[in-house]
Design a protein around this motif. Sequence first.
Motif, PDB file in Angstrom:
ATOM      1  N   ARG A 157       0.829  -1.204   0.000  1.00 29.27           N
ATOM      2  CA  ARG A 157       0.000   0.000   0.000  1.00 29.27           C
ATOM      3  C   ARG A 157       0.865   1.256   0.000  1.00 29.27           C
ATOM      4  O   ARG A 157       0.620   2.209  -0.760  1.00 29.27           O
ATOM      5  CB  ARG A 157      -0.915  -0.001   1.228  1.00 29.27           C
ATOM      6  CG  ARG A 157      -1.710   1.275   1.452  1.00 29.27           C
ATOM      7  CD  ARG A 157      -2.878   1.395   0.519  1.00 29.27           C
ATOM      8  NE  ARG A 157      -3.923   0.450   0.886  1.00 29.27           N
ATOM      9  CZ  ARG A 157      -5.010   0.219   0.154  1.00 29.27           C
ATOM     10  NH1 ARG A 157      -5.154   0.854  -1.007  1.00 29.27           N
ATOM     11  NH2 ARG A 157      -5.934  -0.643   0.546  1.00 29.27           N
ATOM     12  N   LEU A 158       1.869   1.273   0.847  1.00 24.17           N
ATOM     13  CA  LEU A 158       2.733   2.445   0.944  1.00 24.17           C
ATOM     14  C   LEU A 158       3.505   2.673  -0.353  1.00 24.17           C
ATOM     15  O   LEU A 158       3.681   3.822  -0.789  1.00 24.17           O
ATOM     16  CB  LEU A 158       3.698   2.276   2.124  1.00 24.17           C
ATOM     17  CG  LEU A 158       3.050   2.339   3.515  1.00 24.17           C
ATOM     18  CD1 LEU A 158       4.028   1.892   4.576  1.00 24.17           C
ATOM     19  CD2 LEU A 158       2.532   3.742   3.809  1.00 24.17           C
ATOM     20  N   VAL A 159       3.969   1.597  -0.971  1.00 21.14           N
ATOM     21  CA  VAL A 159       4.696   1.731  -2.230  1.00 21.14           C
ATOM     22  C   VAL A 159       3.781   2.302  -3.310  1.00 21.14           C
ATOM     23  O   VAL A 159       4.169   3.198  -4.080  1.00 21.14           O
ATOM     24  CB  VAL A 159       5.286   0.371  -2.658  1.00 21.14           C
ATOM     25  CG1 VAL A 159       5.799   0.431  -4.097  1.00 21.14           C
ATOM     26  CG2 VAL A 159       6.416  -0.039  -1.717  1.00 21.14           C
ATOM     27  N   ARG A 160       2.526   1.819  -3.384  1.00 16.97           N
ATOM     28  CA  ARG A 160       1.588   2.320  -4.398  1.00 16.97           C
ATOM     29  C   ARG A 160       1.265   3.794  -4.173  1.00 16.97           C
ATOM     30  O   ARG A 160       1.226   4.587  -5.115  1.00 16.97           O
ATOM     31  CB  ARG A 160       0.297   1.489  -4.387  1.00 16.97           C
ATOM     32  CG  ARG A 160       0.454   0.088  -4.955  1.00 16.97           C
ATOM     33  CD  ARG A 160      -0.903  -0.513  -5.291  1.00 16.97           C
ATOM     34  NE  ARG A 160      -1.785  -0.578  -4.139  1.00 16.97           N
ATOM     35  CZ  ARG A 160      -1.832  -1.619  -3.300  1.00 16.97           C
ATOM     36  NH1 ARG A 160      -1.037  -2.653  -3.492  1.00 16.97           N
ATOM     37  NH2 ARG A 160      -2.666  -1.608  -2.288  1.00 16.97           N
ATOM     38  N   LEU A 161       1.029   4.165  -2.923  1.00 19.97           N
ATOM     39  CA  LEU A 161       0.707   5.562  -2.622  1.00 19.97           C
ATOM     40  C   LEU A 161       1.889   6.474  -2.913  1.00 19.97           C
ATOM     41  O   LEU A 161       1.731   7.603  -3.387  1.00 19.97           O
ATOM     42  CB  LEU A 161       0.273   5.695  -1.162  1.00 19.97           C
ATOM     43  CG  LEU A 161      -1.076   5.065  -0.800  1.00 19.97           C
ATOM     44  CD1 LEU A 161      -1.319   5.145   0.703  1.00 19.97           C
ATOM     45  CD2 LEU A 161      -2.214   5.736  -1.551  1.00 19.97           C
ATOM     46  N   SER A 162       3.079   5.959  -2.614  1.00 23.72           N
ATOM     47  CA  SER A 162       4.279   6.739  -2.900  1.00 23.72           C
ATOM     48  C   SER A 162       4.441   6.951  -4.399  1.00 23.72           C
ATOM     49  O   SER A 162       4.782   8.049  -4.858  1.00 23.72           O
ATOM     50  CB  SER A 162       5.507   6.029  -2.326  1.00 23.72           C
ATOM     51  OG  SER A 162       6.692   6.723  -2.645  1.00 23.72           O
ATOM     52  N   ALA A 163       4.177   5.904  -5.193  1.00 22.99           N
ATOM     53  CA  ALA A 163       4.312   6.005  -6.650  1.00 22.99           C
ATOM     54  C   ALA A 163       3.312   7.002  -7.227  1.00 22.99           C
ATOM     55  O   ALA A 163       3.587   7.671  -8.228  1.00 22.99           O
ATOM     56  CB  ALA A 163       4.126   4.628  -7.283  1.00 22.99           C
ATOM     57  N   ARG A 164       2.128   7.124  -6.621  1.00 27.39           N
ATOM     58  CA  ARG A 164       1.100   8.064  -7.100  1.00 27.39           C
ATOM     59  C   ARG A 164       1.352   9.491  -6.646  1.00 27.39           C
ATOM     60  O   ARG A 164       0.671  10.417  -7.070  1.00 27.39           O
ATOM     61  CB  ARG A 164      -0.273   7.628  -6.580  1.00 27.39           C
ATOM     62  CG  ARG A 164      -0.858   6.452  -7.326  1.00 27.39           C
ATOM     63  CD  ARG A 164      -2.142   5.979  -6.664  1.00 27.39           C
ATOM     64  NE  ARG A 164      -2.944   7.064  -6.092  1.00 27.39           N
ATOM     65  CZ  ARG A 164      -4.059   6.880  -5.398  1.00 27.39           C
ATOM     66  NH1 ARG A 164      -4.493   5.634  -5.187  1.00 27.39           N
ATOM     67  NH2 ARG A 164      -4.746   7.891  -4.928  1.00 27.39           N
ATOM     68  N   GLY A 165       2.287   9.666  -5.720  1.00 25.27           N
ATOM     69  CA  GLY A 165       2.564  10.999  -5.209  1.00 25.27           C
ATOM     70  C   GLY A 165       1.711  11.378  -4.021  1.00 25.27           C
ATOM     71  O   GLY A 165       1.748  12.525  -3.576  1.00 25.27           O
ATOM     72  N   ASP A 166       0.919  10.417  -3.501  1.00 25.94           N
ATOM     73  CA  ASP A 166       0.077  10.714  -2.337  1.00 25.94           C
ATOM     74  C   ASP A 166       0.857  10.649  -1.036  1.00 25.94           C
ATOM     75  O   ASP A 166       0.336  10.981   0.030  1.00 25.94           O
ATOM     76  CB  ASP A 166      -1.083   9.715  -2.261  1.00 25.94           C
ATOM     77  CG  ASP A 166      -2.003   9.818  -3.468  1.00 25.94           C
ATOM     78  OD1 ASP A 166      -2.134  10.939  -3.985  1.00 25.94           O
ATOM     79  OD2 ASP A 166      -2.571   8.789  -3.883  1.00 25.94           O
ATOM     80  N   LEU A 167       2.092  10.184  -1.106  1.00 25.68           N
ATOM     81  CA  LEU A 167       2.907   9.978   0.081  1.00 25.68           C
ATOM     82  C   LEU A 167       4.347  10.248  -0.294  1.00 25.68           C
ATOM     83  O   LEU A 167       4.745  10.059  -1.451  1.00 25.68           O
ATOM     84  CB  LEU A 167       2.753   8.528   0.570  1.00 25.68           C
ATOM     85  CG  LEU A 167       3.352   8.149   1.923  1.00 25.68           C
ATOM     86  CD1 LEU A 167       2.562   8.829   3.053  1.00 25.68           C
ATOM     87  CD2 LEU A 167       3.291   6.632   2.110  1.00 25.68           C
ATOM     88  N   ALA A 168       5.133  10.696   0.684  1.00 22.52           N
ATOM     89  CA  ALA A 168       6.562  10.889   0.424  1.00 22.52           C
ATOM     90  C   ALA A 168       7.167   9.571  -0.038  1.00 22.52           C
ATOM     91  O   ALA A 168       6.704   8.492   0.356  1.00 22.52           O
ATOM     92  CB  ALA A 168       7.254  11.366   1.699  1.00 22.52           C
TER      93      ALA A 168
END
Length: 228
Positions: A175-186
Amino acid sequence: MSIRHGLLALLERGPRYGSQLRTEFESRTGSTWPLNVGQVYTTLARLERDGLVAPGGEDTAGHTLYAITETGRHELRGWYERPVDRANPPRDELAIKLAMAVGAPGVNIRAVIQSQRHATVQAMQDYTRLKAQALAAIESGRGSERDDIAWLLVLEQLIFQTEAEARWLDHCESRLVRLSARGDLAPVEAEPPEGRPTADPTTASATTTPTTTPTDRPLPRTARMRRG
């Protein structure tokens, strides 16, 4: 954990004194949730106050015995029939830790997940080994079969818990990797060099063999208590 109802369940089998209740409670649960005598007597005092137990005289050694009352039996039956309330889950240190680690400066959350995954898989391996020992004890007829079966159920619950935790950690990382790839997370830092454990948490309860011997690392408290 309901110590109150656990003690009532033991008293339904007959009058008991405090340290006897503690010993039987820990025997049933493999000392997974150890009690101290003061905790037992405090709970007994509250049960007596509420009319659920009553003093039952003394044994030959002078120990004060407690006996369950009819009101106590009614309360115990209701406890068995009621589902455990999941509307207010207990605090979970791991969930809180990961929640606080999201976006925390200087924290590699992927390393946090990796470290916990390794510890979780090791615990699962220990519980699986203890499960095999419990099954062997039941099949051989050694010890108290009722206590061994109760201990087996507790162990299997611990195995399922650790399996679920390992899967949840995998999900968190993805989940964190996907959100990071979308720019929603550092950006999430790369996985630590040591990599993740090779054990498959979804099959460990049936097939996993410990990668180290019991003396190579500390066992979970449950394992230490049962072996001792």
